[in-house]
Design a protein around this motif. Structure first.
Motif, PDB file in Angstrom:
ATOM      1  N   MET A 130       0.823  -1.215   0.000  1.00  0.00           N
ATOM      2  CA  MET A 130       0.000   0.000   0.000  1.00  0.00           C
ATOM      3  C   MET A 130       0.854   1.261   0.000  1.00  0.00           C
ATOM      4  O   MET A 130       0.423   2.309  -0.502  1.00  0.00           O
ATOM      5  CB  MET A 130      -0.929  -0.012   1.217  1.00  0.00           C
ATOM      6  N   ASN A 131       2.077   1.195   0.543  1.00  0.00           N
ATOM      7  CA  ASN A 131       2.940   2.371   0.564  1.00  0.00           C
ATOM      8  C   ASN A 131       3.623   2.622  -0.764  1.00  0.00           C
ATOM      9  O   ASN A 131       3.896   3.777  -1.114  1.00  0.00           O
ATOM     10  CB  ASN A 131       4.006   2.207   1.665  1.00  0.00           C
ATOM     11  N   THR A 132       3.934   1.572  -1.495  1.00  0.00           N
ATOM     12  CA  THR A 132       4.734   1.727  -2.714  1.00  0.00           C
ATOM     13  C   THR A 132       3.949   1.551  -3.995  1.00  0.00           C
ATOM     14  O   THR A 132       4.506   1.735  -5.075  1.00  0.00           O
ATOM     15  CB  THR A 132       5.878   0.696  -2.702  1.00  0.00           C
ATOM     16  N   TRP A 133       2.669   1.214  -3.924  1.00  0.00           N
ATOM     17  CA  TRP A 133       1.922   0.922  -5.152  1.00  0.00           C
ATOM     18  C   TRP A 133       1.840   2.140  -6.070  1.00  0.00           C
ATOM     19  O   TRP A 133       2.035   2.018  -7.285  1.00  0.00           O
ATOM     20  CB  TRP A 133       0.519   0.438  -4.790  1.00  0.00           C
ATOM     21  N   SER A 134       1.564   3.273  -5.506  1.00  0.00           N
ATOM     22  CA  SER A 134       1.445   4.478  -6.340  1.00  0.00           C
ATOM     23  C   SER A 134       2.767   4.821  -7.018  1.00  0.00           C
ATOM     24  O   SER A 134       2.801   5.221  -8.183  1.00  0.00           O
ATOM     25  CB  SER A 134       0.974   5.659  -5.492  1.00  0.00           C
ATOM     26  N   SER A 135       3.882   4.632  -6.320  1.00  0.00           N
ATOM     27  CA  SER A 135       5.181   4.931  -6.901  1.00  0.00           C
ATOM     28  C   SER A 135       5.539   3.938  -7.995  1.00  0.00           C
ATOM     29  O   SER A 135       6.103   4.309  -9.037  1.00  0.00           O
ATOM     30  CB  SER A 135       6.257   4.908  -5.811  1.00  0.00           C
ATOM     31  N   ALA A 142      12.581   7.051  -7.312  1.00  0.00           N
ATOM     32  CA  ALA A 142      12.793   7.789  -6.066  1.00  0.00           C
ATOM     33  C   ALA A 142      11.623   7.587  -5.107  1.00  0.00           C
ATOM     34  O   ALA A 142      11.811   7.424  -3.892  1.00  0.00           O
ATOM     35  CB  ALA A 142      12.996   9.273  -6.356  1.00  0.00           C
ATOM     36  N   GLY A 143      10.406   7.586  -5.638  1.00  0.00           N
ATOM     37  CA  GLY A 143       9.241   7.360  -4.777  1.00  0.00           C
ATOM     38  C   GLY A 143       9.206   5.952  -4.212  1.00  0.00           C
ATOM     39  O   GLY A 143       8.821   5.748  -3.056  1.00  0.00           O
ATOM     40  N   VAL A 144       9.645   4.976  -5.030  1.00  0.00           N
ATOM     41  CA  VAL A 144       9.687   3.593  -4.539  1.00  0.00           C
ATOM     42  C   VAL A 144      10.671   3.463  -3.384  1.00  0.00           C
ATOM     43  O   VAL A 144      10.378   2.838  -2.359  1.00  0.00           O
ATOM     44  CB  VAL A 144      10.049   2.636  -5.686  1.00  0.00           C
ATOM     45  N   VAL A 145      11.853   4.069  -3.546  1.00  0.00           N
ATOM     46  CA  VAL A 145      12.856   3.991  -2.480  1.00  0.00           C
ATOM     47  C   VAL A 145      12.361   4.710  -1.231  1.00  0.00           C
ATOM     48  O   VAL A 145      12.496   4.205  -0.102  1.00  0.00           O
ATOM     49  CB  VAL A 145      14.188   4.586  -2.965  1.00  0.00           C
ATOM     50  N   LEU A 146      11.798   5.891  -1.420  1.00  0.00           N
ATOM     51  CA  LEU A 146      11.337   6.677  -0.278  1.00  0.00           C
ATOM     52  C   LEU A 146      10.271   5.947   0.522  1.00  0.00           C
ATOM     53  O   LEU A 146      10.320   5.903   1.759  1.00  0.00           O
ATOM     54  CB  LEU A 146      10.806   8.026  -0.761  1.00  0.00           C
ATOM     55  N   HIS A 147       9.304   5.358  -0.165  1.00  0.00           N
ATOM     56  CA  HIS A 147       8.205   4.698   0.531  1.00  0.00           C
ATOM     57  C   HIS A 147       8.515   3.248   0.892  1.00  0.00           C
ATOM     58  O   HIS A 147       7.697   2.604   1.569  1.00  0.00           O
ATOM     59  CB  HIS A 147       6.935   4.746  -0.331  1.00  0.00           C
TER      60      HIS A 147
END
Length: 285
Positions: A130-135, A142-147
């Motif tokens: 749920m945290n990384t699906w949008s990225s 960068a969004g995948v790593v961050l989340h």
């Protein structure tokens, strides 16, 4: 000059002897099982507080991301926007309940079942997705790593803290075993056991010696007690294995009745025996 040196030498020797005695006393108390257990409990408390702080902060970070993922662009303050805040706490509360229970089971080295580990991994995996699906959908590395960092840190911490609690309990057990081995007197055969072969192999002229060994002294025991052999974990497990028959429910209470072990050791023995025979351990204690 020589006279002064001769006078100071006993003083220095006495001071060194006092320092050595003090150091030996300090070392004796530092290695005492109760002192070691107290130090381990302090470390255990620090480890629990630090790990729980990191886990709670990581889950708090994921809550905002999951809410944004669940709201899907809903208007601020609308019903879908408000209910989206309930999704991540639903998963996190289950995860926290499992971790809190493992905090106790790991302390007494009681292994949990398959469903417990499955539930823990499922809640952690759900939080990560749920945290990384949008990225992932947006193709943003960068969004995948961050989340990904907070959920992965929570996952690693949840696994590591359980193993740390188990090893801290082992540290207390090792300290107790070391102290017991050091305090164990050397195995010396009792006087009456040494006299019996001599009495059997010699002439009656030596019988007064045996009888003299059997004389009692007022205020003392008539026989020298034989030092008791310390039973190890494997010895208790062997007794429990020999006493177990098919159809007998394995529980800590049954292990204590069959082997006479302590209450703290019965849980580990029951778990080990159940693992050998392929049966679960009953919870009745």
């Amino acid at each position: 000059m020589t006279t002064n040196q001769n006078e100071t030498t006993p003083v220095r020797a006495q001071r060194l002897a006092e320092d050595a005695a003090e150091a030996a006393d300090v070392r004796r108390w530092q290695t005492h099982p109760d002192v070691v257990a107290l130090q381990v409990e302090r470390v255990r408390t620090q480890v629990d507080r630090l790990c729980w702080s990191g886990i709670v902060l990581g889950l708090a970070f994921t809550t905002a991301n999951v809410q944004w993922f669940a709201a899907s662009g809903a208007a601020f303050g609308s019903l879908p926007w408000l209910t989206a805040w309930l999704l991540d706490p639903t998963v996190c509360l289950v995860l926290l309940a499992i971790l809190r229970a493992e905090q106790v089971t790991a302390r007494y080295q009681v292994h949990t079942g398959t469903w417990v580990r499955t539930a823990k991994w499922f809640t952690l995996a759900a939080t990560y997705v749920m945290n990384t699906w949008s990225s992932w959908a947006a193709g943003s590395p960068a969004g995948v790593v961050l989340h990904s960092v907070p959920p992965l840190v929570v996952f690693v911490a949840a696994e590591a803290v359980t193993d740390l609690r188990d090893k801290l309990t082992d540290a207390v057990a090792v300290a107790l075993m070391n102290a017991t081995d050091q305090a164990k007197p050397p195995a010396v055969a009792p006087v009456h056991e040494l006299a019996e072969p001599v009495h059997e192999l010699t002439t009656p002229a030596h019988e007064p010696i045996t009888q003299a060994a059997e004389l009692t002294v007022p205020g003392r025991d008539s026989a020298v007690p034989s030092p008791a052999k310390r039973k190890l974990f494997g010895d208790y497990l062997t007794e429990a294995r020999d006493a177990w028959t098919p159809g007998v429910a394995i529980s800590p209470a049954w292990v204590r009745e069959a082997t006479g072990c302590s209450r703290g050791l019965s849980s580990r023995l029951a778990a080990a025996l159940a693992a050998e025979v392929g049966k679960g351990v009953r919870d009745d204690d």
